[in-house]
Design a protein around this motif. Structure first.
Motif, PDB file in Angstrom:
ATOM      1  N   TYR A 169     -27.612  14.610  76.931  1.00 54.10           N
ATOM      2  CA  TYR A 169     -28.917  14.691  76.323  1.00 54.10           C
ATOM      3  C   TYR A 169     -29.889  14.562  77.802  1.00 54.10           C
ATOM      4  CZ  TYR A 169     -26.751  14.264  71.761  1.00 54.10           C
ATOM      5  OH  TYR A 169     -26.215  14.563  70.476  1.00 54.10           O
ATOM      6  N   SER A 170     -29.605  13.596  78.365  1.00 56.46           N
ATOM      7  CA  SER A 170     -30.538  13.329  79.438  1.00 56.46           C
ATOM      8  C   SER A 170     -31.036  14.419  80.315  1.00 56.46           C
ATOM      9  CB  SER A 170     -29.995  12.044  80.436  1.00 56.46           C
ATOM     10  OG  SER A 170     -30.165  10.898  79.406  1.00 56.46           O
ATOM     11  N   ALA A 171     -29.503  15.015  80.820  1.00 57.07           N
ATOM     12  CA  ALA A 171     -29.783  16.123  81.783  1.00 57.07           C
ATOM     13  C   ALA A 171     -30.515  17.250  80.920  1.00 57.07           C
ATOM     14  CB  ALA A 171     -28.253  16.699  82.016  1.00 57.07           C
ATOM     15  N   GLU A 172     -30.335  17.740  79.727  1.00 52.92           N
ATOM     16  CA  GLU A 172     -31.237  18.548  78.940  1.00 52.92           C
ATOM     17  C   GLU A 172     -32.633  18.273  78.990  1.00 52.92           C
ATOM     18  OE1 GLU A 172     -27.641  20.023  75.994  1.00 52.92           O
ATOM     19  OE2 GLU A 172     -29.127  18.766  75.501  1.00 52.92           O
ATOM     20  N   ARG A 173     -32.977  16.847  79.226  1.00 51.27           N
ATOM     21  CA  ARG A 173     -34.593  16.627  79.437  1.00 51.27           C
ATOM     22  C   ARG A 173     -34.996  16.377  80.499  1.00 51.27           C
ATOM     23  NH1 ARG A 173     -32.272  15.870  74.807  1.00 51.27           N
ATOM     24  NH2 ARG A 173     -33.485  15.608  72.826  1.00 51.27           N
ATOM     25  N   GLY A 174     -34.039  16.863  81.894  1.00 51.51           N
ATOM     26  CA  GLY A 174     -34.693  16.694  83.213  1.00 51.51           C
ATOM     27  C   GLY A 174     -34.160  15.905  84.151  1.00 51.51           C
ATOM     28  N   ASP A 175     -33.157  15.040  83.686  1.00 52.29           N
ATOM     29  CA  ASP A 175     -32.558  14.154  84.518  1.00 52.29           C
ATOM     30  C   ASP A 175     -31.498  14.768  85.320  1.00 52.29           C
ATOM     31  OD1 ASP A 175     -30.901  12.079  85.684  1.00 52.29           O
ATOM     32  OD2 ASP A 175     -31.075  10.877  84.171  1.00 52.29           O
ATOM     33  N   THR A 176     -31.655  14.566  86.587  1.00 52.94           N
ATOM     34  CA  THR A 176     -30.623  15.493  87.601  1.00 52.94           C
ATOM     35  C   THR A 176     -29.789  14.733  88.186  1.00 52.94           C
ATOM     36  OG1 THR A 176     -32.461  15.172  89.176  1.00 52.94           O
ATOM     37  CG2 THR A 176     -32.613  16.963  88.117  1.00 52.94           C
TER      38      THR A 176
END
Length: 85
Positions: free
Chosen positions: A51-58
């Motif tokens: 979920y975090s990655a889908e919101r921009g966390d790389t």
């Protein structure tokens, strides 16, 4: 609708697609989504990483893999945990 599971190799700066740091599964059911990662405690547990990655966390990259590849990663994590004591 039947349950659908998608597996991902978790890769960070210190791992690779061929030797990932972990594995995540996304379970789709009638009621929605649930993400779980397999960790050093040797259990599948809720995870918000994808979920975090889908919101921009790389911090992590997620590569879709087969169930067989996922089980090999799980087996490696189990073996490493047993070897470390």
């Amino acid at each position: 609708m039947a349950e659908e599971v998608t597996y991902y190799a978790i890769v960070d700066d210190f791992s690779s697609r061929d030797a990932p740091t972990g594995v995540l599964r996304r379970i789709r059911r009638d009621g929605g989504l649930r993400d779980e990662s397999f960790g050093r405690d040797l259990e599948w547990k809720f995870s918000s990483l994808l979920y975090s990655a889908e919101r921009g966390d790389t911090q992590y990259k997620f590569h879709p893999i087969t169930e067989e590849e996922a089980m090999r990663i799980v087996d490696r994590i189990r073996w490493e945990a047993a070897a470390s004591g």
